[in-house]
Scaffold this active site. Sequence first.
Site, PDB file in Angstrom:
ATOM      1  CB  THR A 200      -0.930   0.001   1.232  1.00  0.00           C
ATOM      2  OG1 THR A 200      -1.701   1.202   1.247  1.00  0.00           O
ATOM      3  CG2 THR A 200      -0.162  -0.105   2.531  1.00  0.00           C
ATOM      4  CD1 TRP A 460      -8.131  20.853  11.670  1.00  0.00           C
ATOM      5  CD2 TRP A 460      -9.356  19.028  12.100  1.00  0.00           C
ATOM      6  NE1 TRP A 460      -7.333  19.972  12.340  1.00  0.00           N
ATOM      7  CE2 TRP A 460      -8.065  18.836  12.621  1.00  0.00           C
ATOM      8  CE3 TRP A 460     -10.302  18.024  12.260  1.00  0.00           C
ATOM      9  CZ2 TRP A 460      -7.689  17.669  13.276  1.00  0.00           C
ATOM     10  CZ3 TRP A 460      -9.928  16.859  12.912  1.00  0.00           C
ATOM     11  CH2 TRP A 460      -8.639  16.679  13.412  1.00  0.00           C
TER      12      TRP A 460
END
Length: 562
Positions: A200, A460
Site C-alpha cells: 500500500t 479544520w
Amino acid sequence: MSIEEFVERASEFYDYPLTLTNLIKWGVDTFPEQEIVYAPPDAPKLRLTFTQVWDRVRRLATALEQLGVKPGDPKRLGTRVGALEWNSHRYLELYYAVPGLGAVLHTVNVRYSPEDIAYTINHAGDEILFVKDEFLPLLQAIIPKLKTVKKVVLMTDKPEPPQVKLPGVEVYNYEDLIRSSSPYDFKDFDERTVATLFYTSGTTGPPKGVFFTHRQLVLHAMAIAISTSAPPYELSVRDVVMPLVPMYHVHAWGGPHAMFLAGQKYVFTGRMDWGYILKTISEEKVTYVYGVPVILYLLLTHPDSPKYDLRGLKYGNGGSAMPEGLYKLARSRGIIVINGYGLSETAPVIAQALFKASTLNWPEDKKENYLMKGLRQIPLTFIRVVDEYGKDVPKDGKTIGEIVVRSPWLTPAYFKDPEKTRELWRGGWLHTGDVAVWDSDGHIWIMDRLKDVIKSGGEWIVSTKLEDIISTHPAVGEVAVIGVPHPKWGERPVAVVVPKPGQRVTEDDIKNYLMKFVEKGEIPKWWVPDKVIISEKELPKTSTAKADKKILRELYKNVLSA
C-alpha cells in the site's frame, strides 16, 4: 475423560483449521454448478462451474509444488509467489492454489511505476511470478533488477502462448501446467500461516507491505457473507456479481473469498473497458457491482451508457467517499449505491451502510443519506472515534476524531517495518488515519483523511464536504479539494474541477454556487476555496483509481503565492 484431560489432549483429536481451501471446498460441495464467467474484451467468454475451477485449482497446486513452492508456518513465510494479472479466472485460481500449499500469494499492483513494482517484488522476496502476456514488456524492462525471481509462468487469452526467453529465468506456460498436472490433495495446516501479501502506498517513502493469515481471511469472508446478505444489500445465491475493483487490490475487497460461501455467480472482465463492461452487465444480467467512485462515474458518463437499463443495479462503493453529485446521477439511472469502508491494513472491509431494523421504516430520503455516507461496523469488528489522546469523542454527530479499530483480520504489522508498525498500532488499536464523527445510534460518518483535512487558521476544513457540494453542480464531472500553503492562514482550500464531457464551467460559477450553501448555513464563508482551477484533463489517480491529492498538492503548492 474429564474436561481438563480433553482440553489438554484436544489437538490429538481434530483441531479444525480455518484455511482458504475450506471455503472453496464448501462452495463446490454446496453450489457445484454455479457459474464463473471470464469475459475479457478481446477474447471469447469462458464459462466454468465451481467444480471446474476447483479442479483447476488442485492441478495448479500440483504444478506449483513441482516448481518448488514450499509451505510456511506461523513462524516463517512460505515461498512467495507474485501475480501480475487483471481480474480473471486464473487470478481466482491463484487466490486458492498458492495459499492452499501454505505459500504466500503476493498480488502485485500493476498500476505502480516500474520502479515500485520492482521494489515490491524484491521486498517481498518473490521466487515465482505469474505474468499476463501483456505485461511482458514491463517484466523484460525490470527483470535485471529482480533479485529473487527464478521462474516465470506466462498467462494469455490467445490460442497460442508467446515464446519468450528471459535471462537467468525459467519460463513456463500456465495452461500447459494445468493440463499436465494431476489434482492435488490439500492437507490441513496451521490457520495462522500467512496467506497473502501486498503493498500500500503512503504519502512518503516506498510502498508498505501488509500481510494476512488464513484465519484472518476466512473470518473476513464470513463477515462479508453475513453483512451483504442483510439490508440494504440483501445479496443471495440468485445474484450475479461483477467486481470492478482489481484483484491485486486488497483481495478484491474479499469478494473472491466470500463468493464460495454465498454461492454467487461471478463475472470477471479482464482489463477494464467501460463500454464492454456495460454490455457485459446487460448480457450476464449482473445485479451487483462494486468499486471506487470513479468507476461508477466512468460507467455513467460513457457514450454507450444511455443504451442500457441500469435500474435495480446495486453498486457497492468503497475506496473513497461517494460525491453527492455522482450519487444523484446514479440514482437518476435507478442504481442503488451502498457505501462501505476499509483500508489495505484491514483486509479491507470493516464497515458498511447496514440498516438496523428500525431503519427499514424510515422515509426513502433519510435512508439515502445513510446509504451514501452512514456506516456501521460489520460482524466481529469494533470501531471507535477518538481524540488525540485516544479518548472517545462524544457521540454527538459533530465532534471530529480519528477512527481506530479492532477486528480479527487486521494486518498484524507492516512487513519488515517495525517503526511504522508501532505507529499503526499505538495504544493497541489500529489507527486508520481517517477522521469521522459518530452519532448516538452508533453510525459513523467519515469526514476526511487526516492527511487531507485542511488546517486553516487553527481550524479544520473538511475537503470531502466541499467536494460533495461542488460535485452537485450540473457541469462538474470530477473535483478534488486540497490544502495549499498560505503565508497567513497556514493552509487554504483550492478546488480542482474537471467539467463533464461537453460542459463548461468557470471559477466564478463554482464560487457563486458555493455561496448558495453559505447562505443556507451548510458551510461557513471562510471555507470557500481561495482558488478554483478548471482542468480539461482528468484528475491524476492513485493505483487504486482514487484522486491523487499528493500529486495535486505538489502541482499547485505555489498557486496562492504566485
